[in-house]
Design an enzyme around this catalytic site. Structure first.
Site, PDB file in Angstrom:
ATOM      1  N   SER A  88      41.040  93.563  14.763  1.00  0.00           N
ATOM      2  CA  SER A  88      40.306  94.003  13.577  1.00  0.00           C
ATOM      3  C   SER A  88      38.972  93.267  13.445  1.00  0.00           C
ATOM      4  O   SER A  88      38.809  92.138  13.928  1.00  0.00           O
ATOM      5  CB  SER A  88      41.130  93.752  12.312  1.00  0.00           C
ATOM      6  OG  SER A  88      42.339  94.466  12.357  1.00  0.00           O
TER       7      SER A  88
HETATM    8  N1  SAH Z   1      46.392  92.218  13.271  1.00  0.00           N
HETATM    9  C1  SAH Z   1      45.866  92.734  14.521  1.00  0.00           C
HETATM   10  C2  SAH Z   1      45.364  94.164  14.343  1.00  0.00           C
HETATM   11  C3  SAH Z   1      45.744  94.981  15.511  1.00  0.00           C
HETATM   12  S1  SAH Z   1      45.467  96.717  15.334  1.00  0.00           S
HETATM   13  C4  SAH Z   1      44.791  91.836  15.083  1.00  0.00           C
HETATM   14  O1  SAH Z   1      44.259  91.000  14.339  1.00  0.00           O
HETATM   15  O2  SAH Z   1      44.499  91.934  16.273  1.00  0.00           O
HETATM   16  C5  SAH Z   1      46.976  97.252  14.609  1.00  0.00           C
HETATM   17  C6  SAH Z   1      48.233  96.964  15.375  1.00  0.00           C
HETATM   18  O3  SAH Z   1      49.309  97.604  14.657  1.00  0.00           O
HETATM   19  C7  SAH Z   1      48.277  97.507  16.791  1.00  0.00           C
HETATM   20  O4  SAH Z   1      48.579  96.454  17.664  1.00  0.00           O
HETATM   21  C8  SAH Z   1      49.396  98.551  16.745  1.00  0.00           C
HETATM   22  O5  SAH Z   1      50.128  98.656  17.948  1.00  0.00           O
HETATM   23  C9  SAH Z   1      50.254  98.026  15.601  1.00  0.00           C
HETATM   24  N2  SAH Z   1      51.147  99.016  14.980  1.00  0.00           N
HETATM   25  C10 SAH Z   1      50.919 100.330  14.741  1.00  0.00           C
HETATM   26  N3  SAH Z   1      51.994 100.900  14.149  1.00  0.00           N
HETATM   27  C11 SAH Z   1      52.927  99.918  14.019  1.00  0.00           C
HETATM   28  C12 SAH Z   1      54.259  99.869  13.489  1.00  0.00           C
HETATM   29  N4  SAH Z   1      54.853 100.945  12.982  1.00  0.00           N
HETATM   30  N5  SAH Z   1      54.911  98.686  13.517  1.00  0.00           N
HETATM   31  C13 SAH Z   1      54.333  97.558  14.029  1.00  0.00           C
HETATM   32  N6  SAH Z   1      53.085  97.548  14.547  1.00  0.00           N
HETATM   33  C14 SAH Z   1      52.391  98.708  14.548  1.00  0.00           C
END
Ligand code: SAH
Length: 213
Positions: free
Chosen positions: A64
């Protein structure tokens, strides 16, 4: 890759930019100044790590944008020792911010590749979430509930009911709600049945996906 004085200088500048964009919580700004974001990314992006931008990580996901991380974290108002559940571990950067604030962090990732990669990275770096699991964040982590705070770091077409149910009274859920872009939404649990809802600006996240199996 290493962490150097030059990286630290770039982090200080990034924290200044976030402060000008309205982030006021000094603990959050301090986390941005401390955590080596470039190490959470592919080495090819090293030169860009301290821009206020999202970047690709594995499995078509993104780390993010720092402003988004700071904004969501500020809304959570994390205090030491609080139990915080994160949905979407991704690169682990948001996890590290929560750990910096001395929260007890529980985090869930549904992409196996990212889960494995980031779990190893946590070990290597000495970041210690209470639990980092591979699973479906829609369901939350009922065994560890209730939480003081829940942060969803992917765009949710709707608010998963289990997450509301896993909040303590007084607990906060920070979740971007929407399909193409998302409204940052804060729910505060006022009682067993009542939730106060506040909406903030528009953001853009990768989607929160539900496991169909
Ligand atoms: N907090 C992360 C943001 C990553 S983007 C960072 O700082 O890098 C969002 C993430 O949510 C992705 O890795 C995606 O695979 C995950 N995601 C999407 N749907 C999800 C679900 N139902 N349960 C857990 N993770 C999920």
């Amino acid at each position: 890759m290493k962490d150097t004085l030059k990286h630290r200088g770039m982090r200080n500048k990034l924290a200044d930019i976030l402060s000008k964009k309205g982030i006021a919580d000094l603990n959050v700004l301090n986390a941005i100044k401390t955590i080596p974001r470039h190490l959470f990314m592919d080495s090819s992006f090293e030169g860009h790590a301290y821009q206020d931008k999202a970047f690709p990580i594995a499995a078509d996901q993104t780390i993010s944008q720092p402003y988004t991380v700071a904004f969501q974290t500020e809304l959570l108002q994390v205090k030491s020792n609080q139990k915080i559940l994160e949905i979407g571990t991704g690169s682990g950067y948001q996890t590290a911010v929560l750990l910096h604030l001395k929260a007890k962090v529980y985090t869930i990732e549904r992409q196996l590749e990212l889960f494995k990669k980031t779990s190893l990275f946590f070990q290597k770096m000495g970041y210690r979430p209470k639990k980092a699991i591979f699973g479906d964040g829609y369901k939350g982590m009922p065994k560890e509930a209730p939480f003081d705070g829940i942060i969803v770091t992917a765009g949710a077409p709707e608010v998963p009911k289990p997450l509301m149910a896993q909040l303590k009274i007084g607990g906060k859920l920070v979740i971007p709600v929407g399909v193409n872009d998302q409204i940052m939404t804060l729910f505060v649990r006022k009682s067993e049945k009542e939730f106060e809802k506040k909406e903030f600006g528009s953001f853009r996240f990768v989607p929160l996906l539900e496991n169909k199996n």
